[in-house]
Design an enzyme around this catalytic site. Structure first.
Site, mmCIF file in Angstrom:
data_model
loop_
_atom_site.group_PDB
_atom_site.id
_atom_site.type_symbol
_atom_site.label_atom_id
_atom_site.label_comp_id
_atom_site.label_asym_id
_atom_site.label_seq_id
_atom_site.Cartn_x
_atom_site.Cartn_y
_atom_site.Cartn_z
ATOM 1 N N CYS A 168 0.871 -1.179 0.000
ATOM 2 C CA CYS A 168 0.000 0.000 0.000
ATOM 3 C C CYS A 168 0.907 1.228 0.000
ATOM 4 C CB CYS A 168 -0.965 -0.017 1.184
ATOM 5 S SG CYS A 168 -0.181 0.001 2.809
ATOM 6 N N ASN A 218 2.302 1.480 4.312
ATOM 7 C CA ASN A 218 2.672 0.223 4.967
ATOM 8 C C ASN A 218 2.431 0.270 6.485
ATOM 9 O OD1 ASN A 218 5.623 -1.853 5.516
ATOM 10 N ND2 ASN A 218 3.582 -2.522 5.014
ATOM 11 N N SER A 237 -1.650 -2.734 3.999
ATOM 12 C CA SER A 237 -0.810 -3.895 3.659
ATOM 13 C C SER A 237 -0.360 -4.719 4.874
ATOM 14 C CB SER A 237 0.368 -3.503 2.756
ATOM 15 O OG SER A 237 1.222 -2.593 3.377
ATOM 16 N N ASP A 272 -8.128 3.671 1.255
ATOM 17 C CA ASP A 272 -7.179 4.142 2.263
ATOM 18 C C ASP A 272 -7.958 4.620 3.500
ATOM 19 O OD1 ASP A 272 -5.270 5.415 3.760
ATOM 20 O OD2 ASP A 272 -4.403 6.535 2.081
HETATM 21 P P1 4NP Z 1 -1.778 2.770 4.144
HETATM 22 O O1 4NP Z 1 -2.403 4.117 4.752
HETATM 23 O O2 4NP Z 1 -1.279 3.129 2.773
HETATM 24 O O3 4NP Z 1 -2.951 1.850 4.105
HETATM 25 O O4 4NP Z 1 -0.690 2.340 5.095
HETATM 26 C C1 4NP Z 1 -1.667 5.308 4.847
HETATM 27 C C2 4NP Z 1 -0.814 5.503 5.914
HETATM 28 C C3 4NP Z 1 -0.095 6.677 6.016
HETATM 29 C C4 4NP Z 1 -0.249 7.663 5.059
HETATM 30 C C5 4NP Z 1 -1.092 7.457 3.985
HETATM 31 C C6 4NP Z 1 -1.800 6.277 3.880
HETATM 32 N N1 4NP Z 1 0.450 8.872 5.172
HETATM 33 O O5 4NP Z 1 0.254 9.762 4.333
HETATM 34 O O6 4NP Z 1 1.255 9.040 6.116
#
Ligand code: 4NP
Length: 171
Positions: free
Chosen positions: A25, A28, A32, A143
């Protein structure tokens, strides 16, 4: 999506002695590592963990070394998944090390295509939502980072369905 048994990449791995799966993803820390935990539980329940190597990684580098997001850990724990993965960034050598690279959304897929060393390697990329029964409404795993509790529950519902179907497609 109903044609998860027709995915050529997955079909070609069916029954193989050792199958290495990397879930990917953006961060992470939410989707994921949850997919990794769900898939590990499924292969464990089926006494099939020796046949699988399961890991996860992110296309981004914001959270390297971190445990999964505490909200994801809490929602997963309630369903019996203990998420202990430490965040790492995906890298080109993952395309050598893994048989399947499972993207959560289109943006992940595009980023993975960009770092895949060869066109042949690109064929290892599959979409998690293609394997979910509930994907009549979801063509990606949304997300949950900026969402509430229901966003995390939705991710876990979709992942449980998709990982089960992926497992049976590889059996
Ligand atoms: P993930 O979710 O891709 O499912 O792990 C996210 C976690 C952190 C961020 C974006 C999506 N971020 O921008 O920090």
């Amino acid at each position: 999506m109903t044609n998860f048994n027709e995915n050529q990449t997955v079909y070609s791995l069916r029954g193989k002695d050792k199958i290495k799966i990397l879930f990917v993803c953006l961060g992470n820390i939410c989707r994921s590592p949850a997919a990794e935990g769900v898939m590990k539980a499924i292969v464990d329940e089926n006494n099939d963990s020796a046949r699988f190597e399961i890991d996860s990684a992110g296309t981004g580098n914001y959270h390297i070394g971190d445990l999964p997001d505490h909200r994801m850990r809490i929602h997963a724990q309630r369903r019996g998944y203990n998420l202990t993965h430490r965040c790492r960034q995906v890298n080109p050598s993952d395309f050598e090390d893994f048989d399947l690279i499972v993207a959560m959304d289109e943006s992940n897929r595009r980023n993975l295509q960009r770092i895949a060393p060869t066109l042949e390697d690109e064929k290892k990329i599959i979409m998690m939502a293609d394997f979910a029964d509930l994907a009549t409404r979801y063509d990606h795993i949304p997300d949950p980072y900026y969402e509430g509790a229901e966003g995390f529950e939705l991710v876990l519902d979709l992942l449980e369905s998709a990982c089960n179907n992926l497992y049976y497609a590889l059996k």
